[in-house]
Design an enzyme around this catalytic site. Structure first.
Site, PDB file in Angstrom:
ATOM      1  N   LYS A 127     -13.549  11.396  -0.151  1.00  0.00           N
ATOM      2  CA  LYS A 127     -13.049  10.904   1.137  1.00  0.00           C
ATOM      3  C   LYS A 127     -12.953  11.987   2.213  1.00  0.00           C
ATOM      4  O   LYS A 127     -13.091  11.689   3.398  1.00  0.00           O
ATOM      5  CB  LYS A 127     -11.663  10.261   0.963  1.00  0.00           C
ATOM      6  N   ASP A 153      -7.712   2.174   5.329  1.00  0.00           N
ATOM      7  CA  ASP A 153      -6.509   2.146   4.471  1.00  0.00           C
ATOM      8  C   ASP A 153      -5.245   1.803   5.266  1.00  0.00           C
ATOM      9  O   ASP A 153      -4.369   1.093   4.764  1.00  0.00           O
ATOM     10  CB  ASP A 153      -6.317   3.489   3.758  1.00  0.00           C
TER      11      ASP A 153
END
Ligand code: ATR
Length: 269
Positions: free
Chosen positions: A65, A101
């Site tokens: 990520k 997210d």
């Protein structure tokens, strides 16, 4: 035929193929969504292959990520603030990095508690990548004040730099001092299957507080069991996983999918 994927290392336990395939079938979209294991050293080269092979985009999970940030041609404001990319959209050979997210965390609270107004101070336990997304989402919703409580104080301080006016670090030993925080969020791995339990005393939490856990295995963590028994509102973690997938699916199919009970059951089975 839309091609998408999740890349990670390891990645075979990812729920993303199940989620995206459920939506592709439900919306009669011709496509495929695979889990692709990519070792950290192969990331740049493997991503180039995905572009060459016509992928519309891909989700990014541990450990890529942060590294993915350097490989994107453009990074949106959210991913930049969180410091991580979990979704890449490919357009005209260029890589657009996003982070869904924070959206997933907030959408999950809104789905569980439609009347919640985000006007109370929050205590966030943890200061890792998930905590950064949670804090960013809460700040965007207008939460007036966030205490970040983490075992490593240095990481809590670093996270508070996201908005020093509204965030303060709190020592891990002070996590029971909850009287000013009617929203409590666990973003640590404590309470997850195979991890130690989260040791916290909820006695000072104001009545009718909201307690969220982003851990979803088990669905009912010790934190949530205790909070529910004490009359607080609880928000389980599985919805964050499902809701964060929605904008990614929309990016590569044009359809914003819903989280339905059938999907929830499949993912929890
Ligand atoms: P993620 O990206 O899911 O947030 P992470 O970056 O590894 O994962 O963060 C894990 C979080 O759980 C961190 O806040 C970590 O605290 P430290 O920053 O002090 O490491 C917290 N954590 C993990 N194990 C813990 C433990 N035994 N006690 C307290 N906190 C713990």
């Amino acid at each position: 035929m839309i091609k998408a994927a999740v890349i990670g290392h390891p990645v075979k336990h990812s729920k993303s193929p199940m989620i995206h395939t459920h939506w592709m079938r439900g919306h009669k979209i011709k496509g495929q969504y695979q889990a692709i294991d990519i070792a950290p050293n192969d990331l740049a080269h493997a991503v180039r292959d995905l572009v060459r092979d016509g992928y519309a985009g891909f989700n990014v999970t541990v450990p890529h990520k942060i590294a993915m940030m350097d490989l994107c041609d453009d990074i949106d404001e959210t991913a930049r603030a969180i410091g991580a990319v979990n979704t890449v959209v490919v357009r005209d050979g260029l890589l657009y990095g996003r982070n869904t997210d924070a959206f997933g965390f907030i959408a999950n609270i809104k789905a569980a508690l439609p009347d919640y107004s985000f006007n109370a101070p929050a205590m966030v336990l943890g200061a890792g990548g998930a905590a950064r997304a949670v804090a960013y989402g809460l700040l965007k919703e207008g939460v007036p004040h966030i205490a970040v409580c983490n075992r490593s104080q240095v990481k809590a301080e670093a996270l508070c730099a996201m908005d020093p006016q509204r965030m303060i670090p709190v020592e891990w030993g002070e996590r029971d001092l909850l009287s000013d925080y009617p929203l409590l969020v666990n973003t640590t791995s404590l309470g997850m299957d195979g991890q130690p339990p989260l040791d916290i005393e909820l006695g000072r939490l104001p009545p009718q507080s909201v307690v969220c856990d982003i851990v979803y295995a088990p669905l009912m963590t010790g934190l949530l069991d205790t909070a529910q028994a004490q009359g607080h509102h609880i928000v389980t973690g599985i919805g964050m996983l499902l809701h964060q997938a929605r904008p990614a699916f929309e990016a590569w199919t044009g359809v914003m999918p819903d989280v339905d009970a059938a999907l929830m059951q499949k993912v929890l089975a």
